[in-house]
Design a protein around this motif. Sequence first.
Motif, PDB file in Angstrom:
ATOM      1  N   LYS A 197       6.798 -11.247   1.761  1.00 47.10           N
ATOM      2  CA  LYS A 197       7.101 -10.362   2.878  1.00 47.10           C
ATOM      3  C   LYS A 197       7.685  -9.036   2.412  1.00 47.10           C
ATOM      4  CE  LYS A 197       9.651 -10.362   7.265  1.00 47.10           C
ATOM      5  NZ  LYS A 197      10.583 -11.173   8.116  1.00 47.10           N
ATOM      6  N   ALA A 198       8.537  -9.063   1.385  1.00 44.49           N
ATOM      7  CA  ALA A 198       9.151  -7.836   0.876  1.00 44.49           C
ATOM      8  C   ALA A 198       8.098  -6.883   0.323  1.00 44.49           C
ATOM      9  CB  ALA A 198      10.182  -8.178  -0.196  1.00 44.49           C
ATOM     10  N   LEU A 199       7.129  -7.416  -0.402  1.00 43.99           N
ATOM     11  CA  LEU A 199       6.054  -6.585  -0.948  1.00 43.99           C
ATOM     12  C   LEU A 199       5.239  -5.947   0.166  1.00 43.99           C
ATOM     13  CD1 LEU A 199       4.247  -5.709  -3.425  1.00 43.99           C
ATOM     14  CD2 LEU A 199       2.872  -7.731  -2.888  1.00 43.99           C
ATOM     15  N   PHE A 200       4.862  -6.750   1.146  1.00 42.54           N
ATOM     16  CA  PHE A 200       4.040  -6.241   2.248  1.00 42.54           C
ATOM     17  C   PHE A 200       4.764  -5.129   2.989  1.00 42.54           C
ATOM     18  CE2 PHE A 200       1.254  -9.424   1.107  1.00 42.54           C
ATOM     19  CZ  PHE A 200       0.196  -9.610   1.991  1.00 42.54           C
ATOM     20  N   GLU A 201       6.050  -5.318   3.232  1.00 46.82           N
ATOM     21  CA  GLU A 201       6.813  -4.299   3.950  1.00 46.82           C
ATOM     22  C   GLU A 201       6.980  -3.039   3.113  1.00 46.82           C
ATOM     23  OE1 GLU A 201      10.402  -6.292   5.054  1.00 46.82           O
ATOM     24  OE2 GLU A 201       9.494  -7.267   6.819  1.00 46.82           O
ATOM     25  N   ALA A 202       7.235  -3.205   1.819  1.00 48.77           N
ATOM     26  CA  ALA A 202       7.435  -2.049   0.942  1.00 48.77           C
ATOM     27  C   ALA A 202       6.158  -1.235   0.764  1.00 48.77           C
ATOM     28  CB  ALA A 202       7.954  -2.516  -0.412  1.00 48.77           C
ATOM     29  N   LYS A 203       5.020  -1.916   0.737  1.00 49.63           N
ATOM     30  CA  LYS A 203       3.739  -1.256   0.488  1.00 49.63           C
ATOM     31  C   LYS A 203       2.983  -0.939   1.779  1.00 49.63           C
ATOM     32  CE  LYS A 203       3.980  -1.644  -4.058  1.00 49.63           C
ATOM     33  NZ  LYS A 203       3.944  -0.521  -5.004  1.00 49.63           N
ATOM     34  N   GLY A 204       3.536  -1.316   2.918  1.00 49.09           N
ATOM     35  CA  GLY A 204       2.856  -1.049   4.189  1.00 49.09           C
ATOM     36  C   GLY A 204       1.603  -1.870   4.388  1.00 49.09           C
ATOM     37  N   ILE A 205       1.580  -3.078   3.829  1.00 48.93           N
ATOM     38  CA  ILE A 205       0.414  -3.964   3.956  1.00 48.93           C
ATOM     39  C   ILE A 205       0.586  -4.824   5.210  1.00 48.93           C
ATOM     40  CG2 ILE A 205      -0.958  -5.766   2.859  1.00 48.93           C
ATOM     41  CD1 ILE A 205       0.302  -4.870   0.172  1.00 48.93           C
ATOM     42  N   THR A 206      -0.425  -4.869   6.050  1.00 51.10           N
ATOM     43  CA  THR A 206      -0.383  -5.672   7.263  1.00 51.10           C
ATOM     44  C   THR A 206      -0.903  -7.083   6.979  1.00 51.10           C
ATOM     45  OG1 THR A 206      -0.764  -3.725   8.642  1.00 51.10           O
ATOM     46  CG2 THR A 206      -1.193  -5.869   9.646  1.00 51.10           C
ATOM     47  N   PRO A 207      -0.148  -8.128   7.305  1.00 52.12           N
ATOM     48  CA  PRO A 207      -0.647  -9.492   7.099  1.00 52.12           C
ATOM     49  C   PRO A 207      -1.968  -9.689   7.831  1.00 52.12           C
ATOM     50  CG  PRO A 207       1.690  -9.525   7.619  1.00 52.12           C
ATOM     51  CD  PRO A 207       1.221  -8.126   7.852  1.00 52.12           C
ATOM     52  N   PRO A 208      -2.970 -10.239   7.173  1.00 54.81           N
ATOM     53  CA  PRO A 208      -4.295 -10.386   7.790  1.00 54.81           C
ATOM     54  C   PRO A 208      -4.297 -11.341   8.970  1.00 54.81           C
ATOM     55  CG  PRO A 208      -4.201 -11.583   5.721  1.00 54.81           C
ATOM     56  CD  PRO A 208      -2.935 -10.788   5.804  1.00 54.81           C
ATOM     57  N   LYS A 209      -4.995 -10.951  10.024  1.00 55.63           N
ATOM     58  CA  LYS A 209      -5.132 -11.810  11.198  1.00 55.63           C
ATOM     59  C   LYS A 209      -6.531 -12.412  11.308  1.00 55.63           C
ATOM     60  CE  LYS A 209      -1.493  -9.691  13.983  1.00 55.63           C
ATOM     61  NZ  LYS A 209      -1.119  -9.074  15.285  1.00 55.63           N
ATOM     62  N   THR A 210      -7.488 -11.846  10.587  1.00 58.12           N
ATOM     63  CA  THR A 210      -8.848 -12.376  10.577  1.00 58.12           C
ATOM     64  C   THR A 210      -9.263 -12.638   9.136  1.00 58.12           C
ATOM     65  OG1 THR A 210      -9.999 -10.260  10.355  1.00 58.12           O
ATOM     66  CG2 THR A 210      -9.373 -10.941  12.591  1.00 58.12           C
ATOM     67  N   TRP A 211     -10.332 -13.426   8.965  1.00 56.86           N
ATOM     68  CA  TRP A 211     -10.823 -13.671   7.616  1.00 56.86           C
ATOM     69  C   TRP A 211     -11.384 -12.401   6.992  1.00 56.86           C
ATOM     70  CZ3 TRP A 211      -9.290 -17.396   4.726  1.00 56.86           C
ATOM     71  CH2 TRP A 211      -8.896 -18.611   5.290  1.00 56.86           C
ATOM     72  N   ASP A 212     -11.935 -11.512   7.787  1.00 51.50           N
ATOM     73  CA  ASP A 212     -12.378 -10.219   7.254  1.00 51.50           C
ATOM     74  C   ASP A 212     -11.187  -9.438   6.710  1.00 51.50           C
ATOM     75  OD1 ASP A 212     -15.024 -10.729   7.841  1.00 51.50           O
ATOM     76  OD2 ASP A 212     -15.026  -9.594   9.726  1.00 51.50           O
ATOM     77  N   ASP A 213     -10.067  -9.467   7.456  1.00 50.56           N
ATOM     78  CA  ASP A 213      -8.846  -8.809   6.984  1.00 50.56           C
ATOM     79  C   ASP A 213      -8.356  -9.449   5.679  1.00 50.56           C
ATOM     80  OD1 ASP A 213      -8.854  -7.268   9.302  1.00 50.56           O
ATOM     81  OD2 ASP A 213      -7.373  -8.527  10.328  1.00 50.56           O
ATOM     82  N   PHE A 214      -8.474 -10.778   5.613  1.00 50.88           N
ATOM     83  CA  PHE A 214      -8.010 -11.497   4.434  1.00 50.88           C
ATOM     84  C   PHE A 214      -8.757 -11.028   3.185  1.00 50.88           C
ATOM     85  CE2 PHE A 214      -8.678 -15.083   1.506  1.00 50.88           C
ATOM     86  CZ  PHE A 214      -7.370 -15.423   1.196  1.00 50.88           C
ATOM     87  N   PHE A 215     -10.075 -10.999   3.259  1.00 49.62           N
ATOM     88  CA  PHE A 215     -10.829 -10.585   2.086  1.00 49.62           C
ATOM     89  C   PHE A 215     -10.665  -9.092   1.802  1.00 49.62           C
ATOM     90  CE2 PHE A 215     -12.986 -14.629   3.036  1.00 49.62           C
ATOM     91  CZ  PHE A 215     -12.937 -15.204   1.775  1.00 49.62           C
TER      92      PHE A 215
END
Length: 481
Positions: A197-215
């Motif tokens: 979570k810290a990395l995502f927040e620091a880098k502005g990465i949005t947690p994926p909600k779809t499999w397309d987002d995941f890849f």
Amino acid sequence: MKKKNWFTFAAVAIALTTTLAGCGSGNSPSNESTPPSSASPSASDTAAASPSEGASPAGKTFENPELDVAVFQGGYGREFWDSAAEAFMQDYPGTKINITASPKIGELIRPKIVAGNPPDFMYISGSDNTPLVNGLIKDKALLDLTEVFEELTPEGAPLKDKILDGVLNSRATSPYDDGKVYLAPYNFGVMGLWYNKALFEAKGITPPKTWDDFFAANAAAKENGRALLTYQGIYPGYLEEMIVPAIYAAGGQEALKQFFDYDPEFWKSDTFKQVWGLMEKIATEDNALMTGTVALNHTQSQTAFLQGKAMFIPNGSWFEDEMKDAPREDGFSFGYLGVPSFGADKPVSALTNVETVVIPAKAKNPELAKEFLKYLYTDKIVQLNGDKAKAVMAVKGAPDLVKAYITETTYNVYKAADDGMIAVNGAFKPVAKGSKFNPSDEVYKPFSSIMSKQMTLDQYAEKLYKVYSEIQKELEAAGAQ
């Protein structure tokens, strides 16, 4: 390590209005009891603070006031059961509860069960012990508990209304698909994908909600010097935490029923191709699977994830506690995602599981055992379980009742469902007695070959089509006997 014989439950997937969690007793390698908190109230303190909650009904007596209780002593310890027994005896004067607890509880009580003298009440968990309960299910040697959940609570509603939606009509509690409850819910767990979570927040990465987002997140993974995914390689059963929710998302309850009830045609379905196609893509796409994953055990892969070598990993609500002493990258913070959907208009989902308690059909004191069971669902005891076991029962509102006793991460995992996450549940139908097949092994063990590109999906599907066909033949033969 994740316990592979916990009971997941088959039911229509439901949107959790209240999420529940707990570190599964068999999910952690440790069998040590949880040490008591010096700041926590004792059972007697808790009872005194709420004298009306769970109090003995006026004039209620029992012909046999003594109850024998057998419990698995694993990651939850035994302190909760001792404290719950103490509270019960205070609220039901004249009763006596004897607790037998052991990591090898199945081995300890098996001779009594064989002799027709089982304990009155049992919590059996852990991979070495659960075959005992599976045997009781197959032999139809458990007491029907349906009426217990129909009884009214002091608030005037049936007890079943207090249990998390979907649990009591699931296969974990109703193993014969006849609508009757034979296994009562205890602690509850949630599984899915985790991230830093810290990395995502620091880098502005949005947690994926779809499999397309995941890849698509593979690009961010590369930029941050890590693979997209790792998993517990030599224990590929962890992948069910991604696969089962994806089956429901792709094909609904009908597809889940095909999968868990051994319909061979599942392996020719579009759902199979869509879901297992995700696994194939992870295995073949550049940087998607962390190098060496297939050869790692659970501790090695989870440590690699904590150290920043992969963006995501599947795991359950026990994850933080299990790895509390493992090295990690600076500033690491546990983030829980769930399982992505197949479309932006679809909700994220999660695999859920519930542990259970039972009363043997030959229990010598079933009436007192049922009274003790009902008592476990009072707010006082749900809270006591959070205090002593650091776990959450499958009871509505339980996360908030135990918030003071669990970590912020654990609480947030289960409250995540308040945002509309879908809880997906499933368990394989019991195979015929004496079957040579272990369905979970048949489905998940070949993943090592798939992920290492030594087996194609066509080869895998052909193998599982034959396995399911043979299991069906065994079931049909057993039914004809």
